[in-house]
Write a protein that holds these residues in place. Structure first.
Motif, PDB file in Angstrom:
ATOM      1  N   ALA A  33       0.997  -1.038   0.047  1.00 34.85           N
ATOM      2  CA  ALA A  33       0.079   0.045   0.083  1.00 34.85           C
ATOM      3  C   ALA A  33       0.617   1.151  -0.211  1.00 34.85           C
ATOM      4  O   ALA A  33       0.241   2.385  -0.040  1.00 34.85           O
ATOM      5  CB  ALA A  33      -0.892  -0.184   1.211  1.00 34.85           C
ATOM      6  N   PHE A  34       2.231   1.103   0.016  1.00 28.98           N
ATOM      7  CA  PHE A  34       3.144   2.379   0.126  1.00 28.98           C
ATOM      8  C   PHE A  34       4.467   1.886  -0.057  1.00 28.98           C
ATOM      9  O   PHE A  34       4.923   0.925   0.060  1.00 28.98           O
ATOM     10  CB  PHE A  34       3.014   3.305   1.362  1.00 28.98           C
ATOM     11  CG  PHE A  34       2.875   2.178   2.531  1.00 28.98           C
ATOM     12  CD1 PHE A  34       3.979   1.687   3.235  1.00 28.98           C
ATOM     13  CD2 PHE A  34       1.518   1.922   3.303  1.00 28.98           C
ATOM     14  CE1 PHE A  34       4.061   0.764   4.249  1.00 28.98           C
ATOM     15  CE2 PHE A  34       1.698   1.105   4.432  1.00 28.98           C
ATOM     16  CZ  PHE A  34       2.862   0.528   4.792  1.00 28.98           C
ATOM     17  N   SER A  35       5.350   2.841  -0.177  1.00 30.43           N
ATOM     18  CA  SER A  35       6.618   2.644  -0.367  1.00 30.43           C
ATOM     19  C   SER A  35       7.460   3.616   0.649  1.00 30.43           C
ATOM     20  O   SER A  35       6.841   4.727   0.966  1.00 30.43           O
ATOM     21  CB  SER A  35       7.255   3.222  -1.831  1.00 30.43           C
ATOM     22  OG  SER A  35       6.590   2.423  -2.684  1.00 30.43           O
ATOM     23  N   PHE A  36       8.574   2.923   1.130  1.00 27.95           N
ATOM     24  CA  PHE A  36       9.462   3.665   2.189  1.00 27.95           C
ATOM     25  C   PHE A  36      10.758   4.142   1.260  1.00 27.95           C
ATOM     26  O   PHE A  36      11.219   3.479   0.278  1.00 27.95           O
ATOM     27  CB  PHE A  36      10.057   2.771   3.015  1.00 27.95           C
ATOM     28  CG  PHE A  36       9.102   2.175   3.982  1.00 27.95           C
ATOM     29  CD1 PHE A  36       8.339   3.141   5.094  1.00 27.95           C
ATOM     30  CD2 PHE A  36       8.964   0.914   4.051  1.00 27.95           C
ATOM     31  CE1 PHE A  36       7.637   2.639   6.111  1.00 27.95           C
ATOM     32  CE2 PHE A  36       7.700   0.393   4.957  1.00 27.95           C
ATOM     33  CZ  PHE A  36       7.217   1.518   6.043  1.00 27.95           C
ATOM     34  N   ILE A  37      10.844   5.443   1.434  1.00 27.18           N
ATOM     35  CA  ILE A  37      12.320   5.911   0.782  1.00 27.18           C
ATOM     36  C   ILE A  37      12.863   6.518   1.969  1.00 27.18           C
ATOM     37  O   ILE A  37      12.508   7.362   2.964  1.00 27.18           O
ATOM     38  CB  ILE A  37      11.923   7.001  -0.257  1.00 27.18           C
ATOM     39  CG1 ILE A  37      11.071   6.379  -1.625  1.00 27.18           C
ATOM     40  CG2 ILE A  37      12.909   8.078  -0.520  1.00 27.18           C
ATOM     41  CD1 ILE A  37      10.771   7.482  -2.393  1.00 27.18           C
TER      42      ILE A  37
END
Ligand code: 4AD
Ligand code: MG
Length: 465
Positions: A33-37
């Motif tokens: 549901a999301f990305s970590f950067i």
């Protein structure tokens, strides 16, 4: 909206409704549901975690945010649920400014220092080199703070010079003559009288001689600039272009000079510990486990002092088998210097009063030496892991002695007429030293090769970038 640096975001005292971050992607991890950067902008070692929700319209571009890409994030600074970080950013707007080619060489896995040297245009983006160059910047600032607070004036000594300050002949020539067709004099030799400056000129090896001019006017001065040596030394401690800090103090003798050197070196270490704590911690984890303990140890104790003659005795009696034999009158080699500081004294040591023949012409002849064992008031500060980081001396302020020293070292008095004038008009005892800035950085960071503490190393055969 003004930009917030990662450093300031990480030090925030509370959550923030909206901040703007700009930087480079270190890593990206995609969940459902999301990305970590992990965003790093070089303002500090650590990156800031950014969460980009897949529901965000800008999420369509997320795959362009690969390692090395530059991005801009507008979002909310919130307390992080993850371990190891206090804050993270929930993106509201997310833009990829510049994608990084798949060939971007700085991938997550560690790289060798040799490889990183070949990509000196990208290595500042790595953790290690980011840390090195932040410390370098801070310590350059601390150099000025230290001297300015003590009432020293900063002198800009020339880069182009006609004199060889150290008399060692390791000079890079500066010329505007056509190398394929230089003018010749009557003897057939290149006629430098027709060169740009009307004489032979070089890149300076030291700002000292010109600093002495200013010390005998403003009393306490220092230079801090690039210096150049065409030594064909392939060691981890020599560069052809390096930066040197050279204080010069009027009405000062060798003891005052050694005191100043010790106080200055300790000041720089203390400053780095105070202002670059996170970077030093990184070095002590990944570069040199002993680093922090060693720096503390150095700060807590007075440096040792011993004369050259005592040093030779210590080395002779050590029972060590030296690669370069030890004899009074010879230069101390790196192995000798390191034995003295690392094994014998186990602490920084200042060796003073060296044989005249192995030191520069401007050093003050020591009173009362035996004629066959004449020494000059020189001093070298040796530190563990490196050896010499400072070379200095009390200068010969007596006109006749100085002239005699020039004859001894086969120098042409005429070329140094202005230097001799300083001894004709209100001469005073004076002393100074040179601290190799890169060697100091090696000492403070634990980084073992000089090529890795200077942005772009100039060494024999290497002048890329
Ligand atoms: O001992 P050195 O040659 O002394 C001088 O140049 C004096 N004129 C200084 C002075 O009294 N004002 O050089 C001083 C320091 C060395 O101790 C070393 O730290 C550094 O400069 N240094 C170098 N660093 C990197 N690469 C080289 N090739 C260096 N040569 C000297
Ligand atoms: Mg030296």
């Amino acid at each position: 909206m003004p930009r917030t640096l990662v450093k300031d975001a990480l030090n925030a005292t509370g959550p923030m409704e909206v901040i703007l971050l700009q930087g480079w992607v270190r890593t990206r991890r995609d969940a459902k549901a999301f990305s970590f950067i992990e965003l790093n902008d070089g303002s500090c070692l650590k990156g800031l975690q950014v969460i980009v929700d897949a529901a965000l319209p800008d999420y369509a571009h997320i795959t362009k945010a690969n390692t090395g890409a530059s991005v801009e994030v507008r979002g909310q600074l919130v307390a992080s649920k993850g371990a190891g970080q206090k804050w993270e950013v929930v993106a509201e707007k997310f833009t990829v400014l510049g994608e990084a080619d798949a060939t971007y060489p700085l991938q997550k896995k560690g790289h060798s220092l040799e490889f990183l040297r070949e990509i000196a245009h990208l290595r500042p983006r790595s953790n290690l080199f980011g840390a090195v160059f932040r410390v370098r910047s801070r310590l350059a600032y601390a150099v000025h703070q230290y001297f300015q607070a003590k009432g020293f004036y900063y002198v800009h000594t020339p880069i182009i010079t006609a004199s060889d300050a150290e008399g060692a002949g390791n000079l890079f020539r500066v010329t505007a003559l056509d190398p394929s067709n230089p003018p010749k004099d009557a003897t057939g030799a290149v006629d430098y009288a027709q060169d740009f400056f009307g004489k032979k000129t070089f890149l300076t090896v030291s700002g000292q001689l010109e600093s002495e001019i200013f010390a005998t006017a403003l009393s306490n001065v220092y230079t801090f600039g690039p210096t150049f040596r065409a030594e064909n030394s392939h060691t981890s401690r020599h560069a052809a272009e390096f930066w040197m800090i050279e204080p010069e103090v009027a009405f000062c003798d060798l003891h005052g000079d050694m005191d100043l050197a010790e106080e200055f070196v300790k000041y720089l270490i203390r400053d780095a510990k105070e202002h670059c704590a996170a970077d030093l911690e990184f070095f002590s984890k990944f570069v040199d486990k002993e680093l922090l303990a060693r720096l503390d140890f150095v700060l807590e104790r007075p440096f040792q002092r011993c004369s050259y003659t005592e040093a030779v005795e210590i080395l002779t009696k050590s029972g060590k088998r030296w690669e370069h034999p030890v004899a009074w009158g010879d230069n101390l080699q790196s192995e000798h210097e390191r034995f003295l500081t690392e094994e014998h004294f186990k602490c920084p040591v200042t060796v003073y009063n060296y044989p005249r023949a192995i030191k520069a012409f401007y050093m003050r002849l020591t009173d009362g030496d035996a004629p066959d064992r004449q020494t000059v008031a020189a001093m070298d500060l040796l530190v563990p892991g490196i050896g010499e980081i400072i070379g200095g001396s009390q200068r010969e302020e007596r006109l006749d002695q100085l002239k005699e020293g020039m004859t001894f070292h086969h120098l042409d008095e005429k070329a140094y007429w202005w230097y001799l004038d300083l001894r004709r008009y209100g001469s005073v005892p004076h002393a100074g030293f040179g601290l190799g800035f890169e060697r100091m950085l090696m000492f403070v960071t634990g980084v073992a090769n000089i090529r890795d503490v200077i942005p772009f190393a100039r060494t024999p055969g290497a002048a890329e970038f």
